[in-house]
Write a protein that holds these residues in place. Structure first.
Motif, PDB file in Angstrom:
ATOM      1  N   ALA A 190      -4.739   9.721  11.753  1.00 58.05           N
ATOM      2  CA  ALA A 190      -5.462   8.742  12.574  1.00 58.05           C
ATOM      3  C   ALA A 190      -4.825   7.372  12.447  1.00 58.05           C
ATOM      4  CB  ALA A 190      -6.924   8.696  12.141  1.00 58.05           C
ATOM      5  N   TYR A 191      -4.408   7.019  11.235  1.00 59.92           N
ATOM      6  CA  TYR A 191      -3.719   5.747  11.033  1.00 59.92           C
ATOM      7  C   TYR A 191      -2.416   5.703  11.829  1.00 59.92           C
ATOM      8  CZ  TYR A 191      -0.770   2.253   8.772  1.00 59.92           C
ATOM      9  OH  TYR A 191       0.083   1.203   8.543  1.00 59.92           O
ATOM     10  N   VAL A 192      -1.638   6.781  11.744  1.00 64.69           N
ATOM     11  CA  VAL A 192      -0.361   6.820  12.454  1.00 64.69           C
ATOM     12  C   VAL A 192      -0.582   6.726  13.959  1.00 64.69           C
ATOM     13  CG1 VAL A 192       1.675   8.224  12.944  1.00 64.69           C
ATOM     14  CG2 VAL A 192       0.786   8.083  10.611  1.00 64.69           C
ATOM     15  N   TRP A 193      -1.592   7.410  14.490  1.00 67.12           N
ATOM     16  CA  TRP A 193      -1.861   7.330  15.930  1.00 67.12           C
ATOM     17  C   TRP A 193      -2.297   5.917  16.318  1.00 67.12           C
ATOM     18  CZ3 TRP A 193      -0.566   8.691  20.343  1.00 67.12           C
ATOM     19  CH2 TRP A 193      -1.379   8.552  21.469  1.00 67.12           C
ATOM     20  N   HIS A 194      -3.072   5.277  15.485  1.00 66.47           N
ATOM     21  CA  HIS A 194      -3.476   3.892  15.759  1.00 66.47           C
ATOM     22  C   HIS A 194      -2.248   2.983  15.850  1.00 66.47           C
ATOM     23  CE1 HIS A 194      -6.404   0.589  15.844  1.00 66.47           C
ATOM     24  NE2 HIS A 194      -5.559  -0.074  15.070  1.00 66.47           N
ATOM     25  N   VAL A 195      -1.292   3.229  14.975  1.00 66.36           N
ATOM     26  CA  VAL A 195      -0.057   2.437  14.988  1.00 66.36           C
ATOM     27  C   VAL A 195       0.782   2.762  16.213  1.00 66.36           C
ATOM     28  CG1 VAL A 195       2.168   2.182  13.840  1.00 66.36           C
ATOM     29  CG2 VAL A 195       0.063   2.071  12.497  1.00 66.36           C
ATOM     30  N   MET A 196       1.024   4.024  16.449  1.00 65.60           N
ATOM     31  CA  MET A 196       1.957   4.418  17.503  1.00 65.60           C
ATOM     32  C   MET A 196       1.493   4.003  18.895  1.00 65.60           C
ATOM     33  SD  MET A 196       3.380   8.173  16.452  1.00 65.60           S
ATOM     34  CE  MET A 196       4.654   8.390  15.214  1.00 65.60           C
ATOM     35  N   ARG A 197       0.194   4.024  19.142  1.00 66.69           N
ATOM     36  CA  ARG A 197      -0.289   3.687  20.485  1.00 66.69           C
ATOM     37  C   ARG A 197      -0.553   2.207  20.674  1.00 66.69           C
ATOM     38  NH1 ARG A 197      -6.298   3.779  20.928  1.00 66.69           N
ATOM     39  NH2 ARG A 197      -7.141   3.905  18.815  1.00 66.69           N
ATOM     40  N   GLY A 216       0.798  -1.222   0.000  1.00 65.58           N
ATOM     41  CA  GLY A 216       0.000   0.000   0.000  1.00 65.58           C
ATOM     42  C   GLY A 216       0.825   1.263   0.000  1.00 65.58           C
ATOM     43  N   GLY A 217       0.130   2.397   0.033  1.00 68.33           N
ATOM     44  CA  GLY A 217       0.792   3.686   0.000  1.00 68.33           C
ATOM     45  C   GLY A 217      -0.201   4.821   0.155  1.00 68.33           C
ATOM     46  N   HIS A 218       0.270   6.056  -0.133  1.00 68.93           N
ATOM     47  CA  HIS A 218      -0.589   7.206   0.160  1.00 68.93           C
ATOM     48  C   HIS A 218      -1.829   7.271  -0.712  1.00 68.93           C
ATOM     49  CE1 HIS A 218       0.966   9.047  -3.396  1.00 68.93           C
ATOM     50  NE2 HIS A 218       2.046   9.615  -2.887  1.00 68.93           N
ATOM     51  N   ALA A 219      -1.834   6.582  -1.852  1.00 69.26           N
ATOM     52  CA  ALA A 219      -3.048   6.582  -2.682  1.00 69.26           C
ATOM     53  C   ALA A 219      -4.226   5.927  -1.968  1.00 69.26           C
ATOM     54  CB  ALA A 219      -2.778   5.866  -4.000  1.00 69.26           C
ATOM     55  N   ASP A 220      -3.949   5.043  -1.007  1.00 73.58           N
ATOM     56  CA  ASP A 220      -5.035   4.409  -0.257  1.00 73.58           C
ATOM     57  C   ASP A 220      -5.779   5.416   0.621  1.00 73.58           C
ATOM     58  OD1 ASP A 220      -4.442   1.814  -1.248  1.00 73.58           O
ATOM     59  OD2 ASP A 220      -2.760   1.690   0.142  1.00 73.58           O
ATOM     60  N   PHE A 221      -5.173   6.560   0.895  1.00 76.82           N
ATOM     61  CA  PHE A 221      -5.837   7.588   1.693  1.00 76.82           C
ATOM     62  C   PHE A 221      -6.601   8.586   0.820  1.00 76.82           C
ATOM     63  CE2 PHE A 221      -2.375   6.004   4.291  1.00 76.82           C
ATOM     64  CZ  PHE A 221      -2.978   5.831   5.541  1.00 76.82           C
ATOM     65  N   THR A 222      -6.185   8.725  -0.449  1.00 77.41           N
ATOM     66  CA  THR A 222      -6.859   9.678  -1.333  1.00 77.41           C
ATOM     67  C   THR A 222      -7.982   9.044  -2.143  1.00 77.41           C
ATOM     68  OG1 THR A 222      -5.189   9.289  -3.062  1.00 77.41           O
ATOM     69  CG2 THR A 222      -4.801  11.123  -1.533  1.00 77.41           C
ATOM     70  N   THR A 224      -2.565  17.910   0.740  1.00 80.54           N
ATOM     71  CA  THR A 224      -3.322  19.160   0.827  1.00 80.54           C
ATOM     72  C   THR A 224      -4.724  19.011   1.393  1.00 80.54           C
ATOM     73  OG1 THR A 224      -4.058  18.879  -1.470  1.00 80.54           O
ATOM     74  CG2 THR A 224      -2.047  20.177  -1.100  1.00 80.54           C
ATOM     75  N   ASP A 225      -5.389  17.891   1.162  1.00 81.04           N
ATOM     76  CA  ASP A 225      -6.784  17.765   1.566  1.00 81.04           C
ATOM     77  C   ASP A 225      -6.884  17.485   3.073  1.00 81.04           C
ATOM     78  OD1 ASP A 225      -9.398  16.029   2.002  1.00 81.04           O
ATOM     79  OD2 ASP A 225      -9.671  17.166   0.155  1.00 81.04           O
ATOM     80  N   PRO A 226      -7.630  18.303   3.812  1.00 79.46           N
ATOM     81  CA  PRO A 226      -7.702  18.118   5.277  1.00 79.46           C
ATOM     82  C   PRO A 226      -8.251  16.750   5.691  1.00 79.46           C
ATOM     83  CG  PRO A 226      -8.578  20.263   4.637  1.00 79.46           C
ATOM     84  CD  PRO A 226      -8.371  19.490   3.364  1.00 79.46           C
ATOM     85  N   ARG A 227      -9.207  16.216   4.931  1.00 75.47           N
ATOM     86  CA  ARG A 227      -9.773  14.906   5.279  1.00 75.47           C
ATOM     87  C   ARG A 227      -8.724  13.804   5.141  1.00 75.47           C
ATOM     88  NH1 ARG A 227     -14.295  15.002   0.834  1.00 75.47           N
ATOM     89  NH2 ARG A 227     -12.443  15.850  -0.226  1.00 75.47           N
ATOM     90  N   VAL A 228      -7.947  13.871   4.059  1.00 75.70           N
ATOM     91  CA  VAL A 228      -6.911  12.871   3.821  1.00 75.70           C
ATOM     92  C   VAL A 228      -5.831  12.965   4.891  1.00 75.70           C
ATOM     93  CG1 VAL A 228      -5.141  12.101   2.213  1.00 75.70           C
ATOM     94  CG2 VAL A 228      -7.372  12.834   1.349  1.00 75.70           C
TER      95      VAL A 228
END
Length: 818
Positions: A174-181, A146-152, A164-168
């Motif tokens: 949110a994904y990074v926080w799920h991983v880090m915690r 996967g990669g950043h296209a999965d978020f767009t 650039t898109d605030p939702r993305v």
């Protein structure tokens, strides 16, 4: 988001999980790596490192599809890095989106936390081995993980909207926080509290990062993980915005190919900005003293990480991955071995230690029969530089070598040519010995270490988890639990068990895999054995509430093709009998012989095959490619003998004559056939990655190359040919007018898909130049291969340097021996 839980795997289903014990666990990762300006520090001392990339530790594409790597592969790869003196590994294990087996299969499905299993284990094992980790969090590219296209894509946005898109951006964070915690069940720590994780990288080779995106995410992630570092970088060169970002600690630069000069220049730029410089990827086959030795004393160069390391296959040999930059240790050929040794020398120069003994223990995984002869497979040990197969009449010896010299991981499967009948075998790596394994004269052996369910026919109510240096299969609940195998001709079985009550385990057999019956079994302290006469299917069933674990299953079965006589008759195929004008030959081939155990090829100048110039035995295939060709203009005689446990059969002796060496040159390009400069430019397009170069046709029909210097530092043109046959020619000859350029000139060609090049240094005079083919070398960024001049398909000229200039080339020929 909805949490998706898979029923398939494994580790997080267990109520208690032991921390894995690394084979080289003399140094665990204690203390966080910190940054002091352009320097990393560990426990108050400067920290510089040699490292490598093991991108697949979370999800593997090299398992016959996309699946989780086994615990063995994870351990073996990390142990291999440790065996090479490496102290940091960069892994894409947290680039994990867009596939059903990733952490985030899709925005709609939500998180798939079962995918943390292999990630948890890899991080814990790396910590035990004293290995620090750099972990990219997404990828610029749409690879299997996967990669950043999965978020767009869920929003129907282009890739550029990732920045650039605030939702993305919110989804990515949110994904990074799920991983880090996430709490690692092996260590009991959240990822952000684990010093094994040295740095979080914003993403792999991210193109298009904006200053605002870098600043926002680096600050956010640094706030979440204040004791860990933040890295960032793009595909090539330095992203200037990373130099200015306050919360970016490490600037990651990639090189294909690397040069010491470029690395030193980039490191100086990064250090001048007060950041830590790391070469997060460089082509492993470019590793050499010329590249790495100058970097040892340059304190701006904090870390060099090669691309990329693969360890042993679960059954035998190495995991194969054909991207041209694979590392196997100690190496598949001389070129890979030299590159590996250069990385080890660099690691040692930076204070890395290389263990004296291999990690882990070899494991015999199968003993097959071919023509009544024993064929042995084994799983290798990380750090082993060679193996010795030993044979004995009993499990206690006396043990004697079954061959001369040492075998490599690429020599398995190995055939015992002596056909000793009943025998015990073991594989020795240094002083480390595999468990002895018995094979009868007419039976095969299958060993399943149960690292995965890949060898099983079915399973229910069970799961696999790594445990120390092996894996354990246990029931997951109170329901029925079993594992079954399809083993035609099975005679007996041994299950190695751990913990629980053995009385709750039943060995069952079946003729069709549907209807099962329990057979008598013998119970030892740590094993259960049973006879399974003629059963095609064997099953181990948990019949009570016991959580007894199973660590290995070994099956003995009847030889499916027992020898009834010597091999059948068979013919030689190529070179054909009586063939003339044969080149090389590049290979010999013959038909298969029924019942053959192995083949012996003999080539001689004599019809009776005496005084052979080539004699190779133990061949299991019906082709053989010699390392070098035979003398030209000569009549040769050859034959093949097929052998098995009952005897041997030979082909009739055949003859062929090799081609004579050419006596005249072969014109490659004299530039006389181009009507104008446009036709010449069409035939010789420029390398668009280099500086501007314009080919024009001179009045006396030569090629003039005018270079405008730019940032690339090189400029080149390439012509592609219908394959030319240059066999037997000695080298390239060409006319050069270098009076208007101070550049070095690199001549590059492609033969049978393999690149070769030679550089004429700056200052070499003009005139007719001859370069023997023996002076051409394979460039460090290109895959290895043999020189095959029968398929010459491409010729390039490159001017190196930072100055504009003009080169004139004329009359390019391949010249013969004098």
């Amino acid at each position: 988001m909805r949490l998706f839980r898979a029923a398939a795997i494994v580790l997080t289903l267990m109520t208690s999980i032991a921390v894995p014990s690394a084979a080289h666990a003399t140094t665990t990762t204690k203390g966080f790596v910190t940054r002091a300006g352009a320097e990393l520090r560990l426990n108050g001392k400067p920290f510089r490192f040699a490292g490598t990339n093991i991108y697949w530790l979370g999800l593997d594409e090299n398992v016959g599809g996309i699946d989780y790597p086994t615990g063995f592969r994870i351990r073996d790869a990390i142990d291999t890095a440790k065996s090479m003196g490496m102290t940091v590994v960069r892994s894409h294990m947290l680039v994990s989106s867009g596939h059903p087996k990733t952490l985030l299969p899709s925005k709609e499905a939500g998180y798939h936390d079962a995918a943390f299993a292999t990630i948890d284990y890899a991080i814990a094992y790396a910590g035990q081995a004293g290995i620090r980790l750099i972990l990219p969090l997404t990828d610029n590219w749409a690879y299997y993980h996967g990669g950043h296209a999965d978020f767009t894509e869920p929003y129907g946005l282009p890739d550029s909207a990732f920045y650039t898109d605030p939702r993305v951006i919110a989804d990515y964070q949110a994904y990074v926080w799920h991983v880090m915690r996430h709490v690692n069940p092996y260590t009991g720590k959240r990822y952000i509290d684990d010093p094994t994780i040295m740095a979080w990288e914003l993403g792999n080779e991210l193109e298009g990062m904006t200053p605002e995106w870098i600043d926002t995410n680096a600050a956010t992630f640094s706030g979440w993980a204040p004791r860990q570092l933040i890295a960032a970088g793009r595909r090539f060169d330095i992203d200037p915005d990373t130099l200015a970002a306050a919360d970016v600690d490490i600037v990651d630069v990639h090189y294909y190919p690397p040069t010491a000069a470029k690395v030193k220049a980039d490191a100086a730029t990064v250090a001048a900005a007060g950041k830590v410089y790391v070469a997060g990827e460089y082509a492993s086959n470019a590793a050499s003293g010329a590249l790495l030795d100058p970097l040892v004393a340059d304190r701006n160069v904090t870390g060099m990480l090669s691309w990329s390391l693969f360890g042993h296959h679960d059954r035998s040999g190495f995991v194969q991955h054909d991207d041209g930059f694979t590392i196997h240790y100690p190496g598949d050929d001389a070129r890979m071995t030299a590159a590996g040794q250069a990385q080890i020398a660099y690691a040692k120069a930076l204070g890395g230690s290389v263990p004296a003994r291999p990690a882990g223990t070899p494991l015999i995984t199968a003993i097959d029969k071919r023509g009544g002869l024993t064929v042995l497979r084994w799983r290798g040990a990380a750090g082993a530089t060679g193996y010795r197969v030993e044979r004995a009449p009993t499990a206690h010896g006396p043990w004697k070598p079954a061959h001369t010299g040492l075998l490599s991981d690429n020599d398995t499967p190995w055939t015992d040519l002596s056909a000793p009948g009943n025998a015990w075998y073991r594989v020795v790596a240094g002083t480390t010995k595999s468990e002895p394994q018995f094979a009868g004269a007419a039976e095969t052996v299958l060993v399943d270490p149960l690292e995965s369910f890949g060898l099983t026919a079915g399973q229910a109510g069970v799961a696999i988890r790594p445990d120390g240096d092996h894996a354990v299969v246990r029931p997951t609940g109170a329901g029925p639990a079993s594992v079954s195998w399809a083993v035609p001709g099975a005679r007996r079985v041994r299950f190695e068990v751990t913990g629980g009550h053995h009385s709750d385990l039943a060995v069952q057999v079946s003729a069709d895999g549907v209807t099962w019956r329990t057979v008598p079994s013998h119970r030892e302290k740590d094993a259960i054995t049973a006879g399974t006469p003629g059963a095609g299917h064997v099953r181990l069933a948990w019949t009570g509430r016991s959580h007894t674990g199973v660590t290995r299953a070994t099956f003995w079965a009847a030889d499916p093709a027992p020898v009834t006589g010597r091999p059948g008759a068979f013919p030689v195929v190529a070179p054909a009998a009586g063939a003339t004008g044969v080149i090389g030959p590049q290979s010999f081939s013959w038909g298969p012989a029924t019942g053959a155990g192995y083949y012996t090829l003999t080539v001689s100048r004599r019809p009776d095959l005496s005084d052979p110039v080539l004699s190779v035995t133990g061949l299991d295939a019906t082709t053989y490619t010699p390392a070098s060709g035979l003398d030209p203009a000569t009549t040769w005689y050859w034959g093949v003998r097929a052998s098995n446990a009952a005897g041997s059969t030979a082909t009739p002796v055949a003859s062929f004559t090799t081609r004579s060496l050419p006596s005249a040159p072969t014109t490659i390009d004299d530039f006389d056939g181009y009507p104008d400069s446009a036709a010449l430019a069409a035939a010789y397009p420029r390398n668009t990655g280099g500086d501007v170069v314009v080919p024009t046709l001179t009045g006396d029909h030569a090629m003039q190359l005018d270079v405008t210097a730019g940032s690339a530092g090189y400029a080149g043109v390439t012509r592609t040919f219908t394959p030319l046959d240059l066999w037997g020619q000695q080298g390239l000859q060409l006319g050069l007018d270098r009076s208007a350029t101070q550049a070095s000139i690199t001549i590059q060609f492609v033969a049978n898909g393999v690149y070769w090049e030679h550089t004429l240094p700056a200052g070499t005079p003009s005139g007719t130049v001859r370069v023997p083919f023996s002076s051409f070398a394979q460039p460090p960024w290109a895959p290895s291969g043999a020189l095959d001049l029968t398929k010459f398909t491409q010729l390039s000229f490159y001017l190196g340097g930072s100055d504009s200039g003009r080169l004139i080339v004329d009359d390019v020929v391949a010249y013969p021996a004098q």
